[in-house]
Design a protein around this motif. Structure first.
Motif, mmCIF file in Angstrom:
data_model
loop_
_atom_site.group_PDB
_atom_site.id
_atom_site.type_symbol
_atom_site.label_atom_id
_atom_site.label_comp_id
_atom_site.label_asym_id
_atom_site.label_seq_id
_atom_site.Cartn_x
_atom_site.Cartn_y
_atom_site.Cartn_z
ATOM 1 N N ALA B 188 57.500 54.688 32.089
ATOM 2 C CA ALA B 188 56.869 55.381 30.965
ATOM 3 C C ALA B 188 55.957 54.422 30.214
ATOM 4 C CB ALA B 188 57.943 55.950 30.035
ATOM 5 N N ALA B 189 56.457 53.223 29.976
ATOM 6 C CA ALA B 189 55.638 52.230 29.283
ATOM 7 C C ALA B 189 54.384 51.903 30.097
ATOM 8 C CB ALA B 189 56.451 50.960 29.038
ATOM 9 N N ARG B 190 54.554 51.855 31.408
ATOM 10 C CA ARG B 190 53.418 51.537 32.276
ATOM 11 C C ARG B 190 52.344 52.619 32.199
ATOM 12 N NH1 ARG B 190 51.590 48.556 34.810
ATOM 13 N NH2 ARG B 190 52.089 48.514 37.010
ATOM 14 N N LEU B 192 51.731 54.420 29.802
ATOM 15 C CA LEU B 192 51.108 54.405 28.482
ATOM 16 C C LEU B 192 50.157 53.226 28.327
ATOM 17 C CD1 LEU B 192 54.214 55.482 26.429
ATOM 18 C CD2 LEU B 192 52.099 56.766 26.688
#
Ligand code: ATP
Ligand code: MG
Lengths: 358, 290
Positions: B188-190, B192
């Motif tokens: 998810a962080a990636r 974003l």
């Protein structure tokens, strides 16, 4: 904003072929739904578009550029995970702002954008809470806010409404569609709920066991399903083996054991193909029951069971050896189980399908 | 209503009672004996006089030798803890993230060394660093040196010995923490916009802090309280506080002094645990596992 194209995409996990030979175009600013039963490869396609999984073969194009080798963080996509994947150690505001800090957004703008995103998903005022302090449905909306706040080129939604209750779900459905219209982002939406797909989509991609079964507008896939799978997955329908006894510009003449000859409009026989064998598809709600004397174009049927649903009743019928389903509006009281009724079908609204495995 | 409230209040104590009893019998009472012993007076080798005097305590407080030992112990514990944290995170991360189907095998490998006596594992370093050891053999074979180099019996070998023995504790603690993290968070962080390193630093690392902190505390306390590793692998100046206790009790047969030193170490390590839990919010750590 960008058009997304999958060209000959395959994906295997060991012996499992999760996606086979997918060729799909997601038009710029369109809303496309990937529809199919559990395990058919919907999530896998989203993961490949976002870069979280690499296709075994084939190309992925976003805005005309091949992105197979572009790292995830440079693809500028908003992905809402099936399980939300909110950061539990960050507040809601920090969660939503997460993607902004990699985009060089000024501090004051961050606060404003977070605010606006929360307004859009209709959850204002939860900035300082933690994800665990929200309900599943609320978390899902935060995940959506986090994905749209970065103004992605493509929005990928993996069953983003699945955790909502029926009312909120319908509201969010309208809301989501409105958000999408407003920001005009190319949206790929995954669901296994057919009514959701029909209500929201510009186009629907129906999948089964890793294969794309049909791509079309909602009414196209609903009315002229390309295969038995599509016909039975979308709505309740009756599929009857039929002989093709004639075709002309207006339609195709099919003969079935149950209803004799039926003329199906040409545009509803688009997927039929040549040959003299096919199937007649009659939607359950296009099969009408009546009592009284038989008419030339009606067939006698015995009601085996009645499933009373308020304004509607679902009838399980038998004509000869064939079992049929009909869903009719009820005027007065439903027909009783065991009684014999006359069946007529709305030929204009029937479709002709190829026989399975042709 | 009120009676059911009361029964809810009592339940935790009821459930805790077996462990409380065990702790009282096996820890609190023996420690009380040690405390009492620390006030006795040592007259001759192994001859003690029952007394209530503070001679032992004032010696520990005033003698600079003991202070040096405390600093040495704290310093070495910090070094070992930091090294173990860094060295342990990597395999823990690997085991947690690998798609390898038989993960339990990797974990088994991790605890396999526990099947061999800790003394033997420590002694085994002599075969690597010793004058006749593997490293010297290799150097001579390659013609790098003529005479064996003296690699053993210094602080370095003590640190190596400690890390060898305590690393599994660190790895297991970190692993448990990492394993509990939703595997979609880093992706998810990636998506974003975070690079792999940023995603790790912003998401995985903070969420694995509870395990890392617990592992650090454990290794710190274990190192601070040990004496066998420096005894086997260290030189004359590589002693820890634990070695002073060992000397007082085994060599000098001065049990009251040994008791005093033991209690001092207990207080010191206890203080570290209390400070640490204040700082890291140890009671908050459990929340991360919910
Ligand atoms: N990492 C993986 N390793 C092995 N097999 C996988 C992996 N991910 C998915 N699969 C398999 O690929 C197929 C498609 O999975 P996918 O998650 O895309 O399904 P889905 O359509 O999203 O289903 P659902 O509606 O249940 O979310 C399944 O058979 C699944 O078991
Ligand atoms: Mg899925």
């Amino acid at each position: 904003m960008a058009r997304v194209e999958l060209v000959d995409i395959q994906k295997s996990f060991g012996a499992v072929k999760a996606v086979r030979n997918a060729n799909i175009v997601f038009e710029d600013a369109s809303f496309t739904t990937l529809l199919g039963p559990s395990g058919c490869g919907k999530t896998t396609i989203l993961r490949m578009i976002s870069g979280l999984a690499d296709p075994s073969s084939g190309d992925i194009l976003i805005g005309g550029n091949r992105v197979n080798d572009v790292p995830i963080h440079k693809r500028n996509l908003g992905l809402v995970f099936q399980n939300y994947a909110l950061f539990p150690h960050r507040t809601i505001a920090e969660n939503i702002a997460f993607g902004l800090k990699y985009r060089g957004v000024a501090k004051s703008d961050v606060t404003r954008k977070v605010h606006k995103a929360l307004d859009i998903v209709r959850l204002p005022g939860v900035e300082d809470r933690y994800p665990q302090q929200l309900s599943g449905g609320q978390q899902q909306r935060i995940a959506l806010a986090r994905a749209i706040v970065i103004e992605p080129d493509v929005l990928l939604l993996d069953e983003p409404l699945s955790a909502l209750d029926a009312n909120l779900r319908e509201d969010m459905r309208v809301e989501l569609k409105a958000i999408q219209d407003r920001i005009g982002v190319t949206t790929i939406f995954v669901t296994h709920d057919q009514s959701e797909a029909l209500a929201m989509s510009d186009r629907i991609v129906v999948m089964s066991a890793g294969r794309v079964e049909q791509i079309g507008d909602p009414d196209e896939v609903y009315n002229t399903p390309a295969s038995e799978f599509v016909a039975s997955f979308l709505g309740a329908s009756n599929l009857l083996p039929a002989r093709v006894i004639g075709r002309d510009a207006d339609g195709v003449v099919l003969e079935t054991a149950e209803f004799g000859t039926t003329i199906v409009p040409a545009n509803r026989a688009a997927t039929l193909g040549d040959g003299d064998r096919g199937q007649l598809m009659v939607r359950a709600e296009k099969l009408f029951l009546s009592d009284g004397p038989a008419t030339p174009d009606s067939t006698q049927a015995v009601i085996e069971a009645v499933d009373y649903q308020g304004q509607l009743a679902r009838y399980f019928l038998r004509v000869g050896d064939t079992q049929l389903q009909a869903i009719n509006m009820i005027t007065g009281r439903p027909f009783a189980a065991g009684s014999t009724v006359n069946l007529t079908l709305a030929a204009n609204e029937c479709s002709a399908l190829p026989l399975k495995d042709t | 209503m009120s009676s059911s409230d009361q029964s809810i209040d009592k339940r935790p104590w009821l459930l805790l009672s077996p462990s409380l009893m065990a702790i009282t019998l096996l820890v609190v009472i023996p420690m009380a004996f040690i405390l009492v012993y620390s006030f006795y007076e040592n007259i001759d080798l192994a001859v003690d006089k029952v007394a209530f005097q503070f001679g032992n305590w004032s010696e520990v407080m005033t003698d600079g030798y003991y202070r040096t030992a405390i600093w040495k112990t704290l310093r070495l514990s910090v070094i070992v803890t930091v090294l173990a944290a860094v060295l342990g995170y990597i395999p823990a991360y690997f085991i947690a993230m690998t798609k390898f189907r038989d993960k339990w095998l990797l974990l088994l490998l991790l605890i396999l060394p526990f099947w061999i006596s800790f003394i033997i594992r420590t002694l085994s370093w002599i075969h690597i660093f010793g004058n006749q050891g593997a490293l010297n053999g290799l150097f001579q074979l390659l013609g790098l040196t003529d005479a064996p180099l003296s690699l053993m019996y210094n602080e370095f070998t003590v640190i190596v010995g400690f890390i060898h023995v305590f690393l599994p504790y660190m790895i297991l603690n970190i692993y448990v923490s990492l394993e509990g993290i939703d595997e979609n968070l880093e992706p998810a962080a990636r998506t974003l916009g975070a690079t792999p390193w940023q995603a790790f630093r912003e998401v995985t690392l903070p969420l694995s802090m509870p395990g890392l902190a617990a592992g650090c505390l454990l290794v710190f306390v274990l190192t601070g309280g040990s004496y066998v590793t420096p005894l086997i692998l260290g030189g004359p100046s590589d002693f820890l506080f634990g070695n002073l206790i060992y000397d007082a009790i085994v060599t000098e047969l001065n049990w009251p002094m040994g008791a005093t030193l033991s209690f001092t170490l207990l207080l010191l390590l206890g203080l570290v645990v209390v400070l640490y839990s204040r700082l890291m919010g140890l009671n908050q750590l459990s929340k991360a596992f919910k």
